[in-house]
Design a protein around this motif. Structure first.
Motif, PDB file in Angstrom:
ATOM      1  N   GLN A  60      51.207 120.757  39.068  1.00  0.00           N
ATOM      2  CA  GLN A  60      52.608 121.160  38.962  1.00  0.00           C
ATOM      3  C   GLN A  60      53.041 121.212  37.497  1.00  0.00           C
ATOM      4  O   GLN A  60      52.625 120.398  36.685  1.00  0.00           O
ATOM      5  N   ARG A  61      53.885 122.151  37.192  1.00  0.00           N
ATOM      6  CA  ARG A  61      54.421 122.293  35.837  1.00  0.00           C
ATOM      7  C   ARG A  61      55.932 122.330  35.918  1.00  0.00           C
ATOM      8  O   ARG A  61      56.505 122.739  36.930  1.00  0.00           O
ATOM      9  N   GLY A  62      56.553 121.938  34.854  1.00  0.00           N
ATOM     10  CA  GLY A  62      58.004 122.011  34.809  1.00  0.00           C
ATOM     11  C   GLY A  62      58.471 123.460  34.727  1.00  0.00           C
ATOM     12  O   GLY A  62      57.722 124.356  34.334  1.00  0.00           O
ATOM     13  N   ILE A  63      59.705 123.672  35.110  1.00  0.00           N
ATOM     14  CA  ILE A  63      60.269 125.019  35.040  1.00  0.00           C
ATOM     15  C   ILE A  63      60.470 125.369  33.574  1.00  0.00           C
ATOM     16  O   ILE A  63      61.005 124.584  32.789  1.00  0.00           O
ATOM     17  N   ARG A  64      60.061 126.568  33.198  1.00  0.00           N
ATOM     18  CA  ARG A  64      60.154 127.007  31.810  1.00  0.00           C
ATOM     19  C   ARG A  64      61.621 127.256  31.455  1.00  0.00           C
ATOM     20  O   ARG A  64      62.395 127.799  32.236  1.00  0.00           O
ATOM     21  N   GLN A  65      61.987 126.866  30.275  1.00  0.00           N
ATOM     22  CA  GLN A  65      63.338 127.107  29.780  1.00  0.00           C
ATOM     23  C   GLN A  65      63.513 128.590  29.495  1.00  0.00           C
ATOM     24  O   GLN A  65      62.555 129.278  29.149  1.00  0.00           O
ATOM     25  N   PRO A  66      64.709 129.102  29.608  1.00  0.00           N
ATOM     26  CA  PRO A  66      64.918 130.523  29.319  1.00  0.00           C
ATOM     27  C   PRO A  66      64.585 130.832  27.856  1.00  0.00           C
ATOM     28  O   PRO A  66      64.809 130.014  26.968  1.00  0.00           O
ATOM     29  N   ILE A  67      64.015 132.005  27.647  1.00  0.00           N
ATOM     30  CA  ILE A  67      63.674 132.432  26.288  1.00  0.00           C
ATOM     31  C   ILE A  67      64.888 133.154  25.718  1.00  0.00           C
ATOM     32  O   ILE A  67      65.361 134.143  26.272  1.00  0.00           O
ATOM     33  N   THR A  68      65.377 132.620  24.629  1.00  0.00           N
ATOM     34  CA  THR A  68      66.548 133.243  23.995  1.00  0.00           C
ATOM     35  C   THR A  68      66.152 133.742  22.617  1.00  0.00           C
ATOM     36  O   THR A  68      65.616 132.983  21.805  1.00  0.00           O
ATOM     37  N   PRO A  69      66.372 135.014  22.353  1.00  0.00           N
ATOM     38  CA  PRO A  69      66.048 135.535  21.024  1.00  0.00           C
ATOM     39  C   PRO A  69      67.047 135.004  20.003  1.00  0.00           C
ATOM     40  O   PRO A  69      68.158 134.635  20.318  1.00  0.00           O
ATOM     41  N   GLY A  70      66.638 134.939  18.781  1.00  0.00           N
ATOM     42  CA  GLY A  70      67.524 134.496  17.715  1.00  0.00           C
ATOM     43  C   GLY A  70      66.717 134.100  16.500  1.00  0.00           C
ATOM     44  O   GLY A  70      65.492 134.186  16.474  1.00  0.00           O
ATOM     45  N   TYR A  71      67.408 133.639  15.485  1.00  0.00           N
ATOM     46  CA  TYR A  71      66.780 133.240  14.230  1.00  0.00           C
ATOM     47  C   TYR A  71      65.857 132.044  14.484  1.00  0.00           C
ATOM     48  O   TYR A  71      66.274 131.046  15.070  1.00  0.00           O
ATOM     49  N   GLU A  72      64.606 132.157  14.036  1.00  0.00           N
ATOM     50  CA  GLU A  72      63.553 131.158  14.204  1.00  0.00           C
ATOM     51  C   GLU A  72      63.309 130.804  15.667  1.00  0.00           C
ATOM     52  O   GLU A  72      62.981 129.687  16.013  1.00  0.00           O
TER      53      GLU A  72
END
Length: 80
Positions: A60-72
């Motif tokens: 089992q793996r944790g749910i991936r956090q949403p990918i948010t574009p932005g600086y760095e």
């Protein structure tokens, strides 16, 4: 003083050696090995099962956090 318990139902006098000319030392060695194996087996049967993670839990793996574009942060792929 703790004395080791004898494995149940093991009577060394019931051992039959088919090889002719077995010495007393060889008989006692075989008896000691058999007694040790029986004791080890009975000890492992009494031991509590190990409480580790099951294969299902490990996979089992944790749910991936949403990918948010932005600086760095994540940005679209560019093959430079």
């Amino acid at each position: 003083m703790n004395t080791p318990t004898q494995p149940r139902d093991f009577d060394p006098s019931e051992l039959v050696f088919l090889t002719p000319g077995v010495s007393d030392t060889e008989i006692s060695s075989v008896t000691a090995v058999l007694r040790g194996l029986l004791r080890e087996e009975s000890d492992s049967m009494r031991a509590a099962p190990r409480r580790g993670q099951t294969a299902w839990q490990i996979s089992q793996r944790g749910i991936r956090q949403p990918i948010t574009p932005g600086y760095e942060r994540w940005r679209s792929f560019s093959a430079r």
